[in-house]
Design an enzyme around this catalytic site. Sequence first.
Site, short mmCIF file in Angstrom:
data_model
loop_
_atom_site.label_atom_id
_atom_site.label_comp_id
_atom_site.label_asym_id
_atom_site.label_seq_id
_atom_site.Cartn_x
_atom_site.Cartn_y
_atom_site.Cartn_z
N GLU A 33 0.86 -1.19 0.00
CA GLU A 33 0.00 0.00 0.00
C GLU A 33 0.90 1.24 0.00
O GLU A 33 1.83 1.34 0.78
CB GLU A 33 -0.92 -0.03 1.24
CG GLU A 33 -1.62 1.28 1.55
CD GLU A 33 -2.47 1.85 0.41
OE1 GLU A 33 -3.24 1.11 -0.21
OE2 GLU A 33 -2.33 3.08 0.14
N ARG A 107 -17.17 3.98 4.78
CA ARG A 107 -16.06 3.31 4.10
C ARG A 107 -15.01 2.80 5.07
O ARG A 107 -14.46 1.71 4.90
CB ARG A 107 -15.35 4.30 3.16
CG ARG A 107 -16.04 4.53 1.88
CD ARG A 107 -15.42 5.73 1.21
NE ARG A 107 -16.22 6.11 0.09
CZ ARG A 107 -16.01 5.69 -1.16
NH1 ARG A 107 -14.99 4.91 -1.44
NH2 ARG A 107 -16.80 6.06 -2.12
N TYR A 216 -28.20 8.56 2.96
CA TYR A 216 -28.54 7.29 3.64
C TYR A 216 -27.80 7.22 4.97
O TYR A 216 -26.79 7.90 5.18
CB TYR A 216 -28.20 6.08 2.75
CG TYR A 216 -26.82 6.05 2.14
CD1 TYR A 216 -25.71 5.64 2.86
CD2 TYR A 216 -26.63 6.44 0.82
CE1 TYR A 216 -24.45 5.59 2.28
CE2 TYR A 216 -25.38 6.41 0.23
CZ TYR A 216 -24.29 5.98 0.97
OH TYR A 216 -23.05 5.94 0.39
N ASP A 305 -11.34 -0.72 -9.07
CA ASP A 305 -11.27 0.49 -9.90
C ASP A 305 -10.09 0.46 -10.87
O ASP A 305 -10.13 1.13 -11.90
CB ASP A 305 -11.15 1.74 -9.00
CG ASP A 305 -12.51 2.20 -8.49
OD1 ASP A 305 -13.51 1.48 -8.70
OD2 ASP A 305 -12.57 3.29 -7.89
#
Length: 400
Positions: A33, A107, A216, A305
């Site tokens: 990462e 998230r 939401y 993605d």
Amino acid sequence: MALKQLLIAGGGIGGLAAALAATRAGWGVNLFERAPQFSEVGAGIQLGPNATRILQSWGLGRALAEVAAFPEYLQVRNASSGVVLGVLPLGEQIRTRYSAPYATIHRADIHGLLLAAVQQQTPSQLHLDQGVLEFNDDGNQVSVSTERGLTVEGNALVGADGLWSRVRQQLLGDSPPRVTGHLAYRSMLRQSALPERLRSTRVTAWLGPRLHVVQYPVRGGEWMNVVAIVQGTPPESASGWDQVAYAADLQRAMGATCEPLQSLMAAVPEASVHTHAWRLWPLSDRAPVSGSGQMAKGLVALLGDAAHPMRPYMAQGAGMAIEDAAAFAGALAEDGVDVPGRLGRYALARWQRCARVQARSIRNGEIFHSTGLVRWGRDASIRLFGQRILDVPWLYQPAS
Ligand code: FAD
């Protein structure tokens, strides 16, 4: 026999899902990462039953139930008049129909629960602050070199390094993602700080000319995620892909909307005083995948993605990344097939579905933002067919 080793570029939702699925399939994992810490931005996502079913199969159902919200309804409203056009029951109905819930989640929470699950798997090594610079696939082994000079070898590499994927750039050498001209303004509001009439436990999509807003609950309903999407160029003050944004710019871009929507938008605190002020993301995407060769070559595959960045109008980007991870691990576990063959099977299994979701996302954006007669027809159809239009069985059903 030594474990086969998977190299993963990127530790977002897609990369961590791939790490978890691959270790469950009996592979060792080295994940790289670029950021110095694992983190996700402060915003929500919706997860359809196609994605939550996979999380359940990985043993994460209970952890999901602890942090997500499970809205009872999705409603579509006209942003100008406020009229409710159609309703799709979610809650138990969706859970029963598709054997998995419709969840809305912060998230950081979905990222956190995937990370905790990966950390419990022994054959996984997570390398932070190690952006992947390039890879070398010699047909037998593949290695990655990082920006900080680390080189690690493995049996396969998956590029889960997001929209601006370096792995994709080297693998496919195609043009960069395209600018959509759509701008996402997002914020999170604590429901207890809102007047009673603005609190909500539903998913609400407000459709207006050249704009829409989705709200939401997340975090068990304690917070509300709000995303407004408008068309245009970013304000002059804006730079970068995730930046502070100003209510006045959004207000100007939205124009006249109904009172309840205006009140909701006005409840977001101003940038100068609050961390939960609006943030602005200019949206980019790519044309739908046009063949399996765009998702895997040799010992290298793409996922999430990096493979198929999409407009968020099906709320499925992360869902597709989770589906990719499950399919990828299924292919890795196949015996009697060499590694390029396994990656090829993954790509074959995935590319058409991902392309379909990408294409539908573009079309949904056009419908959501339509004007004039098209808009009138849209509202009339939702009123008439409501649930039949809003439900998406081909997407939510288990893959056959
Ligand atoms: P990313 O989240 O981009 O992760 C990539 C990771 O790779 C990052 O951690 C990055 O730091 C790292 N990285 C980058 N380059 C390198 C490198 N060279 N080396 C190593 N690491 C690297 N999806 C849904 O399912 N439901 C929704 O409701 C939804 N709503 C959305 C709303 C908006 C406004 C937007 C913009 C998107 C939405 N999405 C939604 C889409 C979803 O956010 C993405 O599809 C998903 O997060 C993609 O995950 P990823 O892991 O593939 O990529």
